[in-house]
Design an enzyme around this catalytic site. Structure first.
Site, PDB file in Angstrom:
ATOM      1  N   LEU A  22       1.455  -0.898  -0.200  1.00  0.00           N
ATOM      2  CA  LEU A  22      -0.121  -0.015   0.152  1.00  0.00           C
ATOM      3  C   LEU A  22       0.976   1.203   0.158  1.00  0.00           C
ATOM      4  CD1 LEU A  22      -2.819   1.560   0.469  1.00  0.00           C
ATOM      5  CD2 LEU A  22      -2.319   1.054   2.510  1.00  0.00           C
ATOM      6  N   GLU A  23       0.596   2.050  -1.095  1.00  0.00           N
ATOM      7  CA  GLU A  23       1.161   3.741  -1.141  1.00  0.00           C
ATOM      8  C   GLU A  23       0.541   4.419  -0.409  1.00  0.00           C
ATOM      9  OE1 GLU A  23       2.528   4.637  -5.233  1.00  0.00           O
ATOM     10  OE2 GLU A  23       4.129   5.500  -4.565  1.00  0.00           O
ATOM     11  N   ILE A  24       0.824   4.999   0.323  1.00  0.00           N
ATOM     12  CA  ILE A  24       0.418   6.141   0.678  1.00  0.00           C
ATOM     13  C   ILE A  24       1.416   7.220   1.046  1.00  0.00           C
ATOM     14  CG2 ILE A  24      -0.033   7.421   3.146  1.00  0.00           C
ATOM     15  CD1 ILE A  24      -1.303   4.321   4.188  1.00  0.00           C
TER      16      ILE A  24
END
Lengths: 732, 458
Positions: A478-480
């Site tokens: 997951l890239e925040i």
């Protein structure tokens, strides 16, 4: 007189004539076979063996959820040469050999993780009892760190679970649950985990396990419990067949071929595992132990092992929340858009207990989305990883709806609607009209800058990017994305939700394509150029997979979707200019016009049949490529040149992201590239690749390409700095 | 005489504006090991016998009863509303509505409390409640695949369609589907769960065997002394008259110690000897408003004062209902454990009873899981299941509740007490291989009785 330091990791007490030896490393959440643990174990065993009153022994861990999680990686990393590692391995082998040849029977009582060195320890004991808890897992994950079981594992496992079973365990490194372990012959007896009683459940379960193990130990000592199991017909048959030399030879060959096919020769560990097992089976114990220790030493010094260990450690870092505890825990999540992404996010949320709303604008949409969530969970039921009852309970957390009702109690909204800034603005405004003030608005976009989306918001500090990867339930990353205005608490909340969903998380700065999409775009642009230069999709795939990418570049484009690729290429092309050029975007656009959108439309670079592996090159796509044909430059078109053209653009862009502070550190850069984009794990990620390959060498190669293609291959400043000063490394 | 009893008696539990509801009579057929003398009957035959016994004992006119409710667990599909079939067969007026309830091992408790509800609501004045279980024959079905094929066969129009359907039948279609051995939600059998529960509370095998032996010895004594007055004689068609329970078998600790664990092997502690066994049997009680009972000239046996149902986690706490329910019902009535003269707890497994006793005796358990300041406290053993229990008398799942309540009334009468308390844990009734199992439970039921002797012996 010398003072003997008190023992802190290992203690023992006598229960009648049974020595109960308890393990617990007070300095860590898990037990490992650290120097201290080994020293104390040796000492205690010495005392136990020299005590004539002791007739049997039980090993048990008092640490919840962990027997022994493995060897201490730091111990291996501290070694400077393969000889040093080999001698570590020899010591381990000797220690376990003593346990195997113990004059009194020893029972290993296993609750929680029993992995790597922990498993090797357990299988050296005469008997194993394990709890049926979900936390109890056995396995030899060394191969995933580019190593092999170096303390007798390659020698004992084949005898215990048979040659095929041992290969499977050691080459895949997969975790085995207790009931499966019993069926395989890895453990002798199972104990049920207990519920609440007069003590906390797990504490009492461990106590119960100990009681049962003590009973078994006594039974073995007075010959009431037999150590040899009556072999069934199938077992006898298998033993007979395995006794035949030619059969074994065929197995080695089959396994080696399979390994070669899957690893493309890029991973040395599986080969060494096969070698070590073979040495033991064919030439006898001593030769086997020597082979195991020597190979272990060799593997520990390989760049592949360092890369894999680096990924393991990076992953541990990326599974922590570095932004503190959010002020308000997210309990109710709303997802906009029930497409592949939205439903995928819903699936990984409901099964972690988040109350989840899945909203779409059409009944068809929510019906399809709900079915996806149901199917994802039901597949687990079919694999017996979940009971049908648990599935139903989990699904009760999901509410699919067409309107914004009950959004007023949502703590976070994740939008996964179509990638169009106007649509994003429209839903943002609609949502902000109904959600409570504390509610966070997260956008699942793969390329649109978050600050552009937040421009329409009344409260930009609550707006953040959460870029999931498809398929959401399989992809771990997951890239925040945070903007200048995103508050720290908003980030903490997003990370906390992501962790709950089981994700590995990188937090990056805002900009076109953020980190992952931005790295992928130049590589795909190069891939299109390579295709235009007449390299077919199949050869392009072969070149990328043989470099270590799990999925070939052409297949990847089909998986991502040609339309998405075209969209991204165009957007990022506008943002970054000619540096993102290479292949002609019109190739992709033409393909989209003809309906070749990739796997989802059945046609892309390939034509997809019904079966998973059923695909052939799409002749119409080849026609399009012919139309846009470019002449290949013979000076930079060898197989290896093509590979480096693809990889160097990826790596250079990654380093540029660090230079521009899109990335906070190289660790997240490596994790993002490997877990989100499939960068070769054996290289450990773009930054570790630069470290081990050499920045200077990479810059040299890029300059050759730059001479012909120009700025697309201009190394960034940070890369040049590293090239100039070889002592500069991204990873210490 | 009246005076002496009244001085002994404690306060009354009558509440203003709440009708007094009484137990007029309770009977049951002898409880038999399944597969013995009752084996050729059907469930409603047993229920019929209990109802006829009740009619005979009370001599109540067949049309005075307003409603009939029966509890059962494993349903015979032909008589799914077994209450109605049994009532008609027993000669009750066909104008009396009847329905069947199911709530695992407390199905007849549910029948009784439903009756209490109907009377309290002013719907009825006289209700017959009961329970029946018949384990000598259980419905065994075709497999789902086979059922699907057979149902499609009904709809097939042409010979060709029929033949092709018949041709699709494979060997796997023919394997039958037994009533689930495992609990639906957790896939765990009841015996397995009981063994884990015993282990969680550190109940030893010896403790369990001792308790089971106690149950059998007390039951034998009660049987020999003729205390089990609720048992009626039953002439089984084609067989002899049955007039007593046949599962009571006091053994010795040595013999019981020889048995191997029945569920968790090899280290488990629950065996055939310390579990209740598969039983056939039926029970029935007559419940009335006090007003009506007195008007008809009955001498009621007890007031039914209060009850509570509780539920817990079906995986790890499923047999702990009595621990949770007992303090609740005591608090509702404003009583303490020491006020109770007679305890009747359902004995599903000796290990389950012992685990409950340990839980009730633990401050830690009370604080951690029940939100109480201190422990519940344990019932004194000299007031506890003195005439045997489900372990020895048998446990026809659907019928046990009425036996417990009737026994409390009879014991209060015999022992001269005033308050009695019934507790039972329940499960979704399932069958297992050799021994009993009621499987899983969730709710436990506590009924409250106060003895009415001081009132009605005037």
């Amino acid at each position: 007189m010398m003072m003997v330091p008190p023992r802190t990791h290992v203690s023992y007490e006598l229960k009648d004539d049974v020595a109960v030896i308890r393990l617990n490393d007070p300095t860590s959440k898990v037990n490992t076979l650290s120097v201290q643990m080994q020293a104390e174990l040796t000492e205690v065993m010495g005392e136990v063996w020299s005590n004539g009153a002791v007739k049997s022994a039980v090993f048990i861990s008092t640490k919840p959820g962990c027997f022994i999680a493995g060897a201490d990686i730091n111990m291996i990393q501290a070694c400077k040469s393969s000889e040093e590692v080999t001698s570590l391995s020899r010591e381990g082998q000797k220690m376990f050999e003593k346990i195997e040849k113990s004059p009194i029977p020893i029972v290993a009582a296993i609750n929680g993780s029993c992995l790597g060195g922990g498993l090797e320890f357990a299988i050296a004991c005469q008997y194993r009892v394990a709890t049926k808890s979900r936390k109890t897992i056995l396995g030899t994950p060394e191969v995933m760190l580019g190593l092999l079981p170096g303390a007798g594992g390659t020698q004992r496992l084949p005898k215990m679970v048979g040659l095929p079973g041992a290969f499977d365990m050691m080459l895949t490194g997969r975790n085995i649950r207790a009931d499966k372990a019993k069926k395989m012959g890895l453990v002798h007896q199972l104990v049920d985990p207990l519920g609440p009683g007069l003590k906390p459940a797990e504490e009492r379960t461990i106590e119960y396990l100990e009681e049962v193990a003590v009973g078994v130990a006594k039974g073995i000592a007075n010959k009431k419990v037999s150590l040899t199991k009556e072999k069934g017909f199938m077992q006898k048959l298998q033993d007979t067949v395995m006794g035949l030399g030619p059969v074994r030879k065929q197995i080695y060959k089959t396994v080696s071929d399979k390994v070669q096919k899957q690893t493309k020769g890029l991973y040395p560990a599986p080969v060494k595992i096969i070698e070590s097992i073979q040495a033991g089976v064919e030439q006898g114990g001593e030769a086997g132990y020597v082979a195991e220790a020597t190979n272990f030493g060799k593997l520990a010094m390989t760049s592949e092992s360092r890369a894999l260990i680096g990924l393991y450690q990076g992953q541990v870092i990326c599974k922590k929340n570095h932004y503190g505890t959010p002020e308000k825990e997210v309990k109710k999540l709303a997802i906009l858009g029930a497409g592949l992404m939205g439903a995928g996010i819903a699936q990984v949320s409901v099964d972690k207990g988040l109350t989840t709303i899945l909203k779409d604008t059409a009944v068809d949409g929510i019906s399809r989305g709900e079915q996806q969530v149901y199917k994802g969970l039901n597949d687990k039921v079919k694999k017996k990883a979940l009971t049908s009852f648990a599935r139903d309970t989990i699904l009760s957390n999901l509410s699919a709806q067409l309107d914004y009702s009950s959004f007023k109690s949502a703590d976070m909204v994740i939008e996964a609607v179509f990638e169009d800034i106007n649509i994003k603005h429209k839903v943002l405004k609609e949502v902000e009209a109904v959600i409570p003030p504390h509610c966070i608005f997260a956008s699942n976009t793969s390329a649109l800058p978050i600050k552009d989306i937040a421009a329409a918001s009344k409260r930009p500090e609550k707006v953040i990017g959460m870029h999931y990867f498809s398929p959401v339930d399989k992809m771990q990353l997951l890239e925040i994305i945070t903007t200048d205005k995103t508050s720290k608490d908003t980030t903490a909340s997003a990370v906390s939700v992501g962790l709950k969903q089981g994700k590995i998380i990188i937090v990056v700065g805002d900009g076109p394509g953020f980190y992952t999409t931005r790295c992928l775009a130049p590589m795909l642009a190069e891939a299109v150029r390579v295709l235009q230069e007449g390299v077919g999709p199949k050869r392009l795939d072969a070149l990328t997979t043989s470099f270590g990418f799990p999925v070939g570049a052409a297949t990847l484009a089909d998986e991502v979707g040609i339309d998405v690729a075209a969209h991204v290429a165009e957007d990022l092309g506008k943002a970054f200019g000619s540096r993102f050029g290479g292949g002609n975007v019109d190739v992709l656009k033409t393909m989209v016009e003809k309906g070749f959108k990739g796997r989802k439309s059945g046609k892309g670079c390939y034509i997809y049949g019904k079966g998973k592996k059923d695909k052939s090159v799409n002749p119409d796509a080849e026609e399009i490529l012919k139309k846009y044909k470019l002449a290949a430059h013979p000076a930079i078109s060898t197989d290896s040149d093509i590979q480096y053209r693809l990889v160097s653009r990826f790596v250079n862009e990654a380093v540029l992201c660090l230079q521009e502070n899109i990335l906070r550190n190289p660790v997240e850069g490596d994790i993002g590239a490997v877990f989100g984009l499939g960068f070769p794990p054996c290289l450990g990620g773009p930054f570790r690749f630069v470290d081990s390959f050499g920045a200077e060498r990479l810059v040299g190669i890029m300059k050759r390409f730059e001479d012909i293609y120009g700025n697309q291959f201009t190394p960034c400043q940070l890369l040049l700095d590293h090239a100039k000063n070889p002592s500069k490394k991204f990873h210490k | 005489k009246v005076l002496s009893i009244q001085t002994k008696s404690k306060k009354t539990l009558a509440r203003p504006n709440v009708k007094n509801i009484v137990l007029v009579e309770g009977v049951r057929t002898p409880f038999l090991l399944s597969g013995t003398t009752y084996s050729d009957l059907m469930p409603h035959d047993l229920a019929r016998a209990a109802l006829q016994g009740l009619l005979h004992r009370t001599a109540i006119p067949k049309d005075v009863v307003d409603y009939i409710i029966y509890g059962t667990v494993i349903q015979e599909v032909k008589t799914s509303n077994v209450a109605r079939e049994a009532a008609l067969g027993a000669g009750f007026s066909d104008k009396i509505p009847s329905h069947t309830v199911t709530m695992a091992c407390i199905s007849s408790n549910q029948a009784m409390t439903s009756a209490v509800g109907l009377i309290a609501a002013g719907q009825c004045d006289a209700v017959v409640a009961g329970g029946v279980e018949f384990m000598s024959d259980v419905p065994i079905r075709h497999s789902r695949k086979m059922r699907k094929t057979m149902l499609s066969l009904n709809k097939a129009k042409t010979l060709g369609q029929r033949l092709s359907l018949l041709g699709s039948i494979r060997l796997a279609h023919l394997s039958p589907e037994l009533p689930a051995v495992a609990e639906f939600s957790t896939s765990e059998t009841m015996g397995h769960s009981a063994d884990r529960l015993a282990a969680a509370f550190g109940v030893s095998r010896v403790e369990q065997d001792e308790f089971a032996l106690r149950s059998h010895s007390l039951a034998k004594k009660a049987q020999d002394a003729g205390l089990l007055q609720d048992v009626i004689s039953f002439k089984v068609p084609g067989r002899d008259i049955v007039s007593q329970d046949n599962g009571i078998r006091p053994s010795s600790m040595e013999q019981m110690a020889k048995l191997k664990p029945a569920f968790i092997k090899p280290h488990g502690t629950v065996t055939a000897a310390n579990s209740s066994f598969l039983t056939d049997g039926a029970s029935a009680v007559l419940i009335m408003s006090e007003e009506k009972a007195l008007a008809m000239g009955y001498k009621p046996k007890a007031y039914l004062r209060d009850f509570v149902y509780v539920s817990q986690d079906p995986k790890d706490q499923l047999l702990l209902g009595p621990t949770y329910g007992t303090p609740k019902v005591l608090e509702r009535a404003g009583l303490t454990m020491s006020d109770i003269d007679v305890f009747e707890f359902h004995e599903a497994f000796a290990g389950q009873i012992m685990a409950n006793l340990k839980a009730m005796d633990s401050d830690w358990f009370a604080q951690t899981y029940m939100g109480r300041k201190s422990k519940v406290g344990t019932p004194p053993m000299d007031k506890f299941n003195l005439w045997g229990g489900s372990l020895s008398l048998g446990h026809p799942f659907g019928a046990t509740g009425c036996r417990l309540v009737t026994t409390v009334a009879h014991r209060l009468q015999k022992e001269g007490g005033q308050y009695g308390l019934v507790a039972a844990c329940a499960a979704g009734g399932q069958v297992s291989d050799t021994h009993v199992q009621h499987s899983l439970v969730v709710p436990a039921m506590i009924a409250f009785c106060t003895y009415a002797k001081h009132l009605y012996e005037l």
